[in-house]
Scaffold this motif. Structure first.
Motif, PDB file in Angstrom:
ATOM      1  N   UNK A  32      15.292   7.194  -6.019  1.00 47.66           N
ATOM      2  CA  UNK A  32      15.669   6.009  -5.232  1.00 47.66           C
ATOM      3  C   UNK A  32      15.533   6.277  -3.734  1.00 47.66           C
ATOM      4  N   UNK A  33      15.950   7.480  -3.309  1.00 47.45           N
ATOM      5  CA  UNK A  33      15.809   7.850  -1.901  1.00 47.45           C
ATOM      6  C   UNK A  33      14.339   7.890  -1.504  1.00 47.45           C
ATOM      7  N   UNK A  34      13.523   8.529  -2.319  1.00 48.28           N
ATOM      8  CA  UNK A  34      12.086   8.606  -2.016  1.00 48.28           C
ATOM      9  C   UNK A  34      11.450   7.231  -1.945  1.00 48.28           C
ATOM     10  N   UNK A  35      11.802   6.359  -2.872  1.00 46.34           N
ATOM     11  CA  UNK A  35      11.228   5.004  -2.861  1.00 46.34           C
ATOM     12  C   UNK A  35      11.558   4.298  -1.551  1.00 46.34           C
ATOM     13  N   UNK A  36      12.786   4.449  -1.096  1.00 45.34           N
ATOM     14  CA  UNK A  36      13.196   3.797   0.153  1.00 45.34           C
ATOM     15  C   UNK A  36      12.525   4.425   1.373  1.00 45.34           C
TER      16      UNK A  36
ATOM     17  N   UNK B 169       5.714  12.998  -0.937  1.00 50.48           N
ATOM     18  CA  UNK B 169       5.413  13.381  -2.325  1.00 50.48           C
ATOM     19  C   UNK B 169       4.430  14.540  -2.355  1.00 50.48           C
ATOM     20  N   UNK B 170       4.560  15.439  -1.422  1.00 52.15           N
ATOM     21  CA  UNK B 170       3.737  16.639  -1.400  1.00 52.15           C
ATOM     22  C   UNK B 170       2.270  16.382  -1.133  1.00 52.15           C
ATOM     23  N   UNK B 171       1.968  15.300  -0.440  1.00 55.74           N
ATOM     24  CA  UNK B 171       0.584  14.983  -0.094  1.00 55.74           C
ATOM     25  C   UNK B 171      -0.166  14.252  -1.185  1.00 55.74           C
ATOM     26  N   UNK B 172       0.473  14.034  -2.310  1.00 56.51           N
ATOM     27  CA  UNK B 172      -0.178  13.354  -3.428  1.00 56.51           C
ATOM     28  C   UNK B 172       0.135  11.867  -3.385  1.00 56.51           C
ATOM     29  N   UNK B 173      -0.796  11.086  -3.925  1.00 54.86           N
ATOM     30  CA  UNK B 173      -0.516   9.662  -4.108  1.00 54.86           C
ATOM     31  C   UNK B 173       0.239   9.552  -5.426  1.00 54.86           C
ATOM     32  N   UNK B 174       1.523   9.721  -5.360  1.00 57.10           N
ATOM     33  CA  UNK B 174       2.372   9.788  -6.535  1.00 57.10           C
ATOM     34  C   UNK B 174       3.536   8.846  -6.303  1.00 57.10           C
ATOM     35  N   UNK B 175       4.007   8.192  -7.353  1.00 61.41           N
ATOM     36  CA  UNK B 175       5.161   7.332  -7.114  1.00 61.41           C
ATOM     37  C   UNK B 175       6.434   8.174  -7.071  1.00 61.41           C
ATOM     38  N   UNK B 176       7.472   7.602  -6.494  1.00 58.55           N
ATOM     39  CA  UNK B 176       8.708   8.329  -6.242  1.00 58.55           C
ATOM     40  C   UNK B 176       9.351   8.845  -7.529  1.00 58.55           C
TER      41      UNK B 176
END
Length: 151
Positions: A37-41, A67-74
């Motif tokens: 949730x924190x990452x998404x925000x 997200x460590x440079x990746x196109x990754x969802x939270x």
């Protein structure tokens, strides 16, 4: 006043069979949900640089840094984060390795030192929002977990 304590006794018996490992896994699951949730925000709040066309630069490095440079969802990223457990304390680290992240977060002087660029406080604000929402989120997760024990 009389009461039937059979259900309470049954719950006590089932709860006493929950292992420390099961409790730890539940705590890690809670922590990872809060981290997601924190990452998404914070990702949504992180600004993306805009560069002139033809400059061969693209924005989004700082945003991808969460997200460590990746196109990754939270959620996917948070599921793979390590949870550290010290006694009754569980911790998870959320970092942005992009070298200029602190300057965007807290602000910085302009080139030449004559001005100031205000910070965006994307992590600070996001963390505050998650802290405020955490009791309700955790209460719902605990209720669901305890209900699962009664089945």
């Amino acid at each position: 006043m009389s009461a039937n304590y059979d259900q309470l006794k049954a719950f006590r018996d089932k709860f006493s069979k929950v292992t420390d490992t099961q409790k730890d896994l539940f705590m890690e699951e809670c922590l990872k949900e809060l981290a997601a949730r924190l990452l998404a925000k914070v990702i949504k709040r992180t600004p993306v640089g805009v560069y002139p066309s033809g400059s061969d630069k693209t924005g989004g490095t700082l945003r991808r840094g969460w997200t460590g440079g990746e196109k990754n969802n939270a959620l996917n990223y948070a599921e793979n984060l390590n949870v550290n457990h010290f006694g009754n304390i569980y911790t998870i680290e959320i970092i942005n390795d992009v070298e200029y992240a602190p300057y965007v977060e807290y602000g910085h002087r302009t080139r030449g030192g004559n001005g100031w660029v205000n910070g965006r406080f994307m992590l600070t604000i996001s963390e505050k929002e998650v802290r405020e929402a955490a009791p309700a989120i955790l209460e719902a997760k605990i209720e669901k977990w305890l209900a699962g024990l009664l089945k």
